[in-house]
Scaffold this motif. Structure first.
Motif, PDB file in Angstrom:
ATOM      1  N   ILE A  90     -51.446 -13.490 -97.703  1.00  0.00           N
ATOM      2  CA  ILE A  90     -52.254 -13.657 -96.553  1.00  0.00           C
ATOM      3  C   ILE A  90     -53.371 -12.609 -96.585  1.00  0.00           C
ATOM      4  CG2 ILE A  90     -52.223 -13.577 -94.145  1.00  0.00           C
ATOM      5  CD1 ILE A  90     -49.143 -14.246 -94.257  1.00  0.00           C
ATOM      6  N   LEU A  91     -54.556 -13.068 -96.535  1.00  0.00           N
ATOM      7  CA  LEU A  91     -55.907 -12.385 -96.646  1.00  0.00           C
ATOM      8  C   LEU A  91     -56.097 -11.795 -95.343  1.00  0.00           C
ATOM      9  CD1 LEU A  91     -58.026 -14.106 -99.485  1.00  0.00           C
ATOM     10  CD2 LEU A  91     -56.449 -12.561 -99.612  1.00  0.00           C
ATOM     11  N   ALA A  92     -57.513 -10.901 -95.512  1.00  0.00           N
ATOM     12  CA  ALA A  92     -57.700 -10.099 -94.222  1.00  0.00           C
ATOM     13  C   ALA A  92     -58.102 -10.857 -93.133  1.00  0.00           C
ATOM     14  CB  ALA A  92     -58.844  -9.436 -94.708  1.00  0.00           C
ATOM     15  N   ASN A  93     -58.063 -10.578 -91.932  1.00  0.00           N
ATOM     16  CA  ASN A  93     -58.422 -11.060 -90.581  1.00  0.00           C
ATOM     17  C   ASN A  93     -57.891 -12.367 -90.275  1.00  0.00           C
ATOM     18  OD1 ASN A  93     -60.298  -8.859 -90.672  1.00  0.00           O
ATOM     19  ND2 ASN A  93     -61.638  -9.999 -92.024  1.00  0.00           N
ATOM     20  N   VAL A  94     -56.588 -12.531 -90.698  1.00  0.00           N
ATOM     21  CA  VAL A  94     -56.189 -13.881 -90.473  1.00  0.00           C
ATOM     22  C   VAL A  94     -55.079 -14.024 -89.156  1.00  0.00           C
ATOM     23  CG1 VAL A  94     -54.156 -15.333 -91.252  1.00  0.00           C
ATOM     24  CG2 VAL A  94     -55.835 -14.613 -92.748  1.00  0.00           C
ATOM     25  N   PHE A  95     -55.301 -14.945 -88.506  1.00  0.00           N
ATOM     26  CA  PHE A  95     -54.202 -14.913 -87.268  1.00  0.00           C
ATOM     27  C   PHE A  95     -53.212 -16.016 -87.263  1.00  0.00           C
ATOM     28  CE2 PHE A  95     -53.624 -16.668 -82.944  1.00  0.00           C
ATOM     29  CZ  PHE A  95     -53.050 -15.660 -82.234  1.00  0.00           C
ATOM     30  N   ILE A  96     -51.771 -15.609 -87.079  1.00  0.00           N
ATOM     31  CA  ILE A  96     -50.917 -16.710 -87.112  1.00  0.00           C
ATOM     32  C   ILE A  96     -49.911 -16.536 -85.781  1.00  0.00           C
ATOM     33  CG2 ILE A  96     -48.572 -17.152 -88.442  1.00  0.00           C
ATOM     34  CD1 ILE A  96     -49.904 -15.596 -90.835  1.00  0.00           C
ATOM     35  N   THR A  97     -49.712 -17.547 -85.256  1.00  0.00           N
ATOM     36  CA  THR A  97     -48.821 -17.688 -83.993  1.00  0.00           C
ATOM     37  C   THR A  97     -47.993 -18.748 -84.004  1.00  0.00           C
ATOM     38  OG1 THR A  97     -48.975 -17.268 -81.563  1.00  0.00           O
ATOM     39  CG2 THR A  97     -50.763 -18.654 -82.664  1.00  0.00           C
ATOM     40  N   ASN A  98     -47.230 -18.752 -82.862  1.00  0.00           N
ATOM     41  CA  ASN A  98     -46.530 -19.820 -82.598  1.00  0.00           C
ATOM     42  C   ASN A  98     -46.394 -19.916 -81.109  1.00  0.00           C
ATOM     43  OD1 ASN A  98     -44.556 -17.992 -81.784  1.00  0.00           O
ATOM     44  ND2 ASN A  98     -43.074 -18.470 -83.214  1.00  0.00           N
ATOM     45  N   ILE A  99     -47.659 -19.503 -80.565  1.00  0.00           N
ATOM     46  CA  ILE A  99     -47.591 -19.369 -79.039  1.00  0.00           C
ATOM     47  C   ILE A  99     -48.861 -20.169 -78.566  1.00  0.00           C
ATOM     48  CG2 ILE A  99     -47.719 -17.797 -77.173  1.00  0.00           C
ATOM     49  CD1 ILE A  99     -46.482 -15.521 -78.474  1.00  0.00           C
ATOM     50  N   ASP A 100     -48.917 -20.700 -77.632  1.00  0.00           N
ATOM     51  CA  ASP A 100     -49.953 -21.393 -76.927  1.00  0.00           C
ATOM     52  C   ASP A 100     -49.723 -20.740 -75.288  1.00  0.00           C
ATOM     53  OD1 ASP A 100     -51.666 -22.595 -78.788  1.00  0.00           O
ATOM     54  OD2 ASP A 100     -50.429 -24.440 -78.778  1.00  0.00           O
ATOM     55  N   HIS A 101     -50.927 -20.666 -74.777  1.00  0.00           N
ATOM     56  CA  HIS A 101     -50.910 -20.354 -73.364  1.00  0.00           C
ATOM     57  C   HIS A 101     -51.202 -21.430 -72.521  1.00  0.00           C
ATOM     58  CE1 HIS A 101     -49.990 -15.935 -73.626  1.00  0.00           C
ATOM     59  NE2 HIS A 101     -50.832 -16.265 -74.761  1.00  0.00           N
ATOM     60  N   ASP A 102     -50.346 -21.857 -71.544  1.00  0.00           N
ATOM     61  CA  ASP A 102     -50.609 -23.005 -70.578  1.00  0.00           C
ATOM     62  C   ASP A 102     -52.027 -22.310 -69.789  1.00  0.00           C
ATOM     63  OD1 ASP A 102     -50.814 -25.264 -69.242  1.00  0.00           O
ATOM     64  OD2 ASP A 102     -48.952 -24.758 -67.853  1.00  0.00           O
ATOM     65  N   TYR A 103     -52.832 -23.354 -69.377  1.00  0.00           N
ATOM     66  CA  TYR A 103     -54.125 -23.048 -68.724  1.00  0.00           C
ATOM     67  C   TYR A 103     -54.349 -23.633 -67.489  1.00  0.00           C
ATOM     68  CZ  TYR A 103     -55.606 -27.215 -71.067  1.00  0.00           C
ATOM     69  OH  TYR A 103     -55.475 -28.552 -71.656  1.00  0.00           O
ATOM     70  N   THR A 104     -53.370 -24.808 -67.064  1.00  0.00           N
ATOM     71  CA  THR A 104     -53.650 -25.576 -66.239  1.00  0.00           C
ATOM     72  C   THR A 104     -53.704 -25.265 -64.661  1.00  0.00           C
ATOM     73  OG1 THR A 104     -51.366 -26.344 -66.223  1.00  0.00           O
ATOM     74  CG2 THR A 104     -52.577 -27.510 -67.749  1.00  0.00           C
ATOM     75  N   THR A 105     -53.276 -23.960 -64.404  1.00  0.00           N
ATOM     76  CA  THR A 105     -53.121 -23.700 -63.110  1.00  0.00           C
ATOM     77  C   THR A 105     -54.641 -22.906 -62.749  1.00  0.00           C
ATOM     78  OG1 THR A 105     -50.582 -23.492 -63.197  1.00  0.00           O
ATOM     79  CG2 THR A 105     -51.893 -22.244 -61.363  1.00  0.00           C
ATOM     80  N   ILE A 106     -55.156 -23.482 -61.966  1.00  0.00           N
ATOM     81  CA  ILE A 106     -56.671 -22.927 -61.593  1.00  0.00           C
ATOM     82  C   ILE A 106     -56.461 -21.809 -60.896  1.00  0.00           C
ATOM     83  CG2 ILE A 106     -58.757 -23.662 -60.700  1.00  0.00           C
ATOM     84  CD1 ILE A 106     -58.117 -25.085 -62.971  1.00  0.00           C
ATOM     85  N   VAL A 108     -55.544 -18.779 -62.062  1.00  0.00           N
ATOM     86  CA  VAL A 108     -54.529 -17.987 -62.293  1.00  0.00           C
ATOM     87  C   VAL A 108     -54.729 -17.592 -63.823  1.00  0.00           C
ATOM     88  CG1 VAL A 108     -52.024 -17.492 -63.068  1.00  0.00           C
ATOM     89  CG2 VAL A 108     -52.551 -18.829 -60.867  1.00  0.00           C
ATOM     90  N   ASN A 109     -54.656 -16.163 -64.061  1.00  0.00           N
ATOM     91  CA  ASN A 109     -55.126 -15.649 -65.414  1.00  0.00           C
ATOM     92  C   ASN A 109     -54.501 -16.607 -66.392  1.00  0.00           C
ATOM     93  OD1 ASN A 109     -55.015 -14.343 -68.072  1.00  0.00           O
ATOM     94  ND2 ASN A 109     -55.718 -12.443 -66.872  1.00  0.00           N
ATOM     95  N   ILE A 110     -55.051 -16.943 -67.548  1.00  0.00           N
ATOM     96  CA  ILE A 110     -54.315 -17.781 -68.501  1.00  0.00           C
ATOM     97  C   ILE A 110     -53.142 -16.896 -69.305  1.00  0.00           C
ATOM     98  CG2 ILE A 110     -54.643 -18.620 -70.871  1.00  0.00           C
ATOM     99  CD1 ILE A 110     -57.391 -19.885 -69.867  1.00  0.00           C
ATOM    100  N   LEU A 111     -53.519 -15.627 -69.461  1.00  0.00           N
ATOM    101  CA  LEU A 111     -52.228 -14.837 -70.029  1.00  0.00           C
ATOM    102  C   LEU A 111     -51.015 -14.434 -69.026  1.00  0.00           C
ATOM    103  CD1 LEU A 111     -54.495 -12.164 -71.588  1.00  0.00           C
ATOM    104  CD2 LEU A 111     -53.533 -13.989 -72.843  1.00  0.00           C
ATOM    105  N   LYS A 112     -51.360 -14.846 -67.769  1.00  0.00           N
ATOM    106  CA  LYS A 112     -50.129 -15.040 -66.744  1.00  0.00           C
ATOM    107  C   LYS A 112     -49.518 -16.332 -66.580  1.00  0.00           C
ATOM    108  CE  LYS A 112     -51.865 -10.912 -64.579  1.00  0.00           C
ATOM    109  NZ  LYS A 112     -52.480 -10.282 -63.416  1.00  0.00           N
ATOM    110  N   GLN A 113     -49.978 -17.273 -67.238  1.00  0.00           N
ATOM    111  CA  GLN A 113     -49.486 -18.654 -67.392  1.00  0.00           C
ATOM    112  C   GLN A 113     -48.446 -18.591 -68.198  1.00  0.00           C
ATOM    113  OE1 GLN A 113     -51.796 -21.887 -66.400  1.00  0.00           O
ATOM    114  NE2 GLN A 113     -53.482 -20.542 -65.690  1.00  0.00           N
ATOM    115  N   LYS A 114     -47.520 -19.658 -68.285  1.00  0.00           N
ATOM    116  CA  LYS A 114     -46.294 -20.011 -69.173  1.00  0.00           C
ATOM    117  C   LYS A 114     -46.698 -19.951 -70.623  1.00  0.00           C
ATOM    118  CE  LYS A 114     -43.365 -23.735 -70.243  1.00  0.00           C
ATOM    119  NZ  LYS A 114     -43.200 -25.242 -70.081  1.00  0.00           N
ATOM    120  N   MET A 115     -46.038 -19.359 -71.504  1.00  0.00           N
ATOM    121  CA  MET A 115     -46.207 -19.529 -72.857  1.00  0.00           C
ATOM    122  C   MET A 115     -45.680 -20.863 -73.366  1.00  0.00           C
ATOM    123  SD  MET A 115     -45.742 -15.667 -74.717  1.00  0.00           S
ATOM    124  CE  MET A 115     -44.006 -15.204 -74.322  1.00  0.00           C
TER     125      MET A 115
END
Length: 191
Positions: A90-106, A108-115
């Protein structure tokens, strides 16, 4: 090369805090580590400086297979089990995740919504190019190559070359011809 001596010393000091940290593996100075008891590192893993690894949840983990090399400034975050297969690079500056953030609740900060958790796996002998983003729900088969700065989401079979934004299969290894051949975006060989 003397700096690797210090990385080995750091690995020895950090080892008791990880779920598993087999030697001889080493780690450069990390930017941030969270949930290290749920990070499992096999032998001969090379973690270069400024890595950021986060495990969110007691049943979540990051599992890094044997002989994996991870370059500087890589960010890996997991809300379930995220696996990186052995002998991958894995080379430099790569991002790997299995998390998305819900954004549907107007309002409310996206980071405080359901993962939203979606399985993410990197197969064995994969090569992830510089600056790539491996998004939640991505399954890379064995010996996949991801082009630089690609944004990857989806399921990709073994021996695929993947590139672009959004990333698509551009070549695959044809086991019948013994050659790397061009494909359409679904991975079907072009004649």
């Amino acid at each position: 090369m003397y700096f690797k001596f210090f990385w080995i010393i750091r690995a020895v000091c950090y080892k008791p805090f990880f779920g598993k940290f087999l030697m001889p593996s080493y780690i450069g100075k990390p930017v941030y580590l969270h949930g290290v008891k749920n990070i499992f590192i096999e032998k001969n893993v090379r973690l270069f400086p400024n890595i950021r690894m986060e495990v969110h949840g007691k049943d979540a983990s990051i599992n890094i297979g044997e002989d994996v090399g991870i370059a500087q400034n890589v960010h890996i975050t997991s809300g379930s089990n995220l696996n990186i297969g052995k002998s991958s690079t894995i080379l430099a500056n790569v991002f790997i995740t299995n998390i998305d953030h819900d954004y549907t609740t107007i309002g409310v900060n996206i980071l405080k919504q359901k993962m939203i958790i979606k399985d993410t796996e990197i197969g064995e002998n994969c090569f992830i190019g510089i600056g790539a983003a491996i998004q939640a729900g991505t399954i890379l088969g064995n010996h996949c190559v991801v082009g630089a700065n690609s944004v990857v989401k989806g399921i990709f079979p073994d021996y695929s070359i993947i590139a672009g934004v959004p990333a698509k299969i551009i070549k695959r290894y044809n086991t019948q011809s013994g050659l790397w051949e061009k494909t359409n975006s679904e991975g079907t060989f072009l004649n």
